[in-house]
Design an enzyme around this catalytic site. Sequence first.
Site, mmCIF file in Angstrom:
data_model
loop_
_atom_site.group_PDB
_atom_site.id
_atom_site.type_symbol
_atom_site.label_atom_id
_atom_site.label_comp_id
_atom_site.label_asym_id
_atom_site.label_seq_id
_atom_site.Cartn_x
_atom_site.Cartn_y
_atom_site.Cartn_z
ATOM 1 N N HIS A 165 36.115 -9.070 29.737
ATOM 2 C CA HIS A 165 34.765 -8.523 29.887
ATOM 3 C C HIS A 165 34.527 -8.652 30.514
ATOM 4 C CE1 HIS A 165 30.827 -7.833 27.696
ATOM 5 N NE2 HIS A 165 30.721 -8.300 27.304
ATOM 6 N N GLN A 194 30.464 -8.929 31.525
ATOM 7 C CA GLN A 194 29.742 -10.532 31.608
ATOM 8 C C GLN A 194 29.858 -10.749 32.269
ATOM 9 O OE1 GLN A 194 28.035 -10.944 28.267
ATOM 10 N NE2 GLN A 194 27.157 -12.982 29.478
ATOM 11 N N ASP A 226 32.006 -18.982 23.550
ATOM 12 C CA ASP A 226 31.909 -17.672 23.099
ATOM 13 C C ASP A 226 32.391 -17.672 21.272
ATOM 14 O OD1 ASP A 226 31.612 -15.313 22.050
ATOM 15 O OD2 ASP A 226 33.589 -14.412 23.789
ATOM 16 N N CYS A 260 27.839 -16.001 26.032
ATOM 17 C CA CYS A 260 27.579 -14.332 26.025
ATOM 18 C C CYS A 260 26.931 -14.099 24.943
ATOM 19 C CB CYS A 260 29.488 -13.969 26.208
ATOM 20 S SG CYS A 260 30.134 -13.808 24.981
ATOM 21 N N ARG A 271 22.693 -9.653 32.305
ATOM 22 C CA ARG A 271 23.824 -8.791 31.953
ATOM 23 C C ARG A 271 22.878 -7.533 33.103
ATOM 24 N NH1 ARG A 271 27.407 -8.566 28.008
ATOM 25 N NH2 ARG A 271 27.142 -5.973 29.470
ATOM 26 N N ARG A 303 32.778 0.339 25.726
ATOM 27 C CA ARG A 303 33.505 -0.898 25.045
ATOM 28 C C ARG A 303 34.547 0.309 24.060
ATOM 29 N NH1 ARG A 303 29.624 -5.328 22.386
ATOM 30 N NH2 ARG A 303 29.820 -6.194 24.570
HETATM 31 N N1 CP Z 1 27.312 -10.519 25.765
HETATM 32 C C1 CP Z 1 27.432 -9.061 25.145
HETATM 33 O O1 CP Z 1 28.433 -8.368 25.026
HETATM 34 O O2 CP Z 1 26.694 -8.821 24.218
HETATM 35 P P1 CP Z 1 27.081 -6.854 23.118
HETATM 36 O O3 CP Z 1 27.586 -7.310 22.252
HETATM 37 O O4 CP Z 1 25.665 -7.236 22.649
HETATM 38 O O5 CP Z 1 26.812 -5.797 23.727
HETATM 39 N N1 NVA Z 2 35.052 -12.111 22.325
HETATM 40 C C1 NVA Z 2 33.732 -11.406 21.927
HETATM 41 C C2 NVA Z 2 32.523 -11.599 23.702
HETATM 42 C C3 NVA Z 2 31.407 -10.846 23.330
HETATM 43 C C4 NVA Z 2 30.439 -9.989 23.623
HETATM 44 C C5 NVA Z 2 33.981 -10.299 21.334
HETATM 45 O O1 NVA Z 2 35.122 -9.965 21.882
HETATM 46 O O2 NVA Z 2 33.667 -10.254 19.956
#
Ligand code: CP
Ligand code: NVA
Length: 307
Positions: A132, A135, A226, A266, A294, A105
């Site tokens: 992402h 997701q 989101d 999400c 997930r 990430r």
């Molecule tokens: N939806 C998602 O990716 O959640 P987290 O940021 O908690 O991993």
């Molecule tokens: N768009 C959000 C998604 C979190 C799962 C972010 O990048 O923070």
Amino acid sequence: MGLNLEGRHFLSMLDLSGEEIVEILNRGLAGKRDGYPHRPMKDKTLAMIFQKPSLRTRVSFESGMTRMGGHAIYLSPTDISLGKRETTEDIALVLSRYVDVIMARVFGHAIVEDLAKHATVPVINGLSDFEHPCQILADFLTILERKGRLDGLTTCYIGDGNNVAHSLMYGAALVGMNMTVITPEGYEPLAEVTQKAREVGATTGSRITVTNDLSAAAGADVLYTDVWASMGQEAEAQARKKIFEKYRIDGETMRIADADAMILHCLPAHYGDEIDYATSRTTNSAIFDQAENRMHAQNGLLAAIVG
Ligand code: CP
Ligand code: NVA
């Protein structure tokens, strides 16, 4: 199970074909139904690199590996200081000597691309500024469970044209789902993503619409939102509250969409901003199935790409 995905990276929805997405979802659904008596990840290790916080991504990958007989190692933002303590190239080369698959990430999408370029094991994008994709596998699995199909449905995303929106557009285009993205002016998805999604969509019968007009949610089968400010955009959060005020899922949006429209988010959610709490708890909402999925969708992915 005809398709061989072994050794493949998963950085973008575009790394998979529509057929391969369906194959992974079927594997995920089978695991959800039957569990993993054959322990497909026995003696396998996943390294999880995080530059940003996480609840779902970390725990779903870690628990998924455990359930499949394998193991996952969490590397926090301070553990390896990606790009600061040593190069991304060296991290990829070293981790490849220890583990069977890497999930990362990151802030810039180029970082997961760099990891994948140098790793000799598969690399999974656990969220970048651009996409992402894990997701969206979970989202599609959840839609399949409730609606029984993906192609021909219309999903309407309301909010910021961000990483989640990008992956949804690509994914929808690949599986023949129509996608309407409704954002405030100036917060649309990147033009290159819209163009590419339309190109792919033209081959599958998927219609990709980007607009600032909330009435475009009319008749949507799935409503998705989101956060208005993503991780890394915290300084803009206050200003965005005003700009995004109308771009939310609430009782009014539900009246515009199909009465049976399912609601996805999400998570994490900012209740009262992009979704109101009451709407998130209606029977139309599948947000906690989505969070659970997930793990099931990623298990399907891991079992497919890790040899
Ligand atoms: N939806 C998602 O990716 O959640 P987290 O940021 O908690 O991993
Ligand atoms: N768009 C959000 C998604 C979190 C799962 C972010 O990048 O923070």
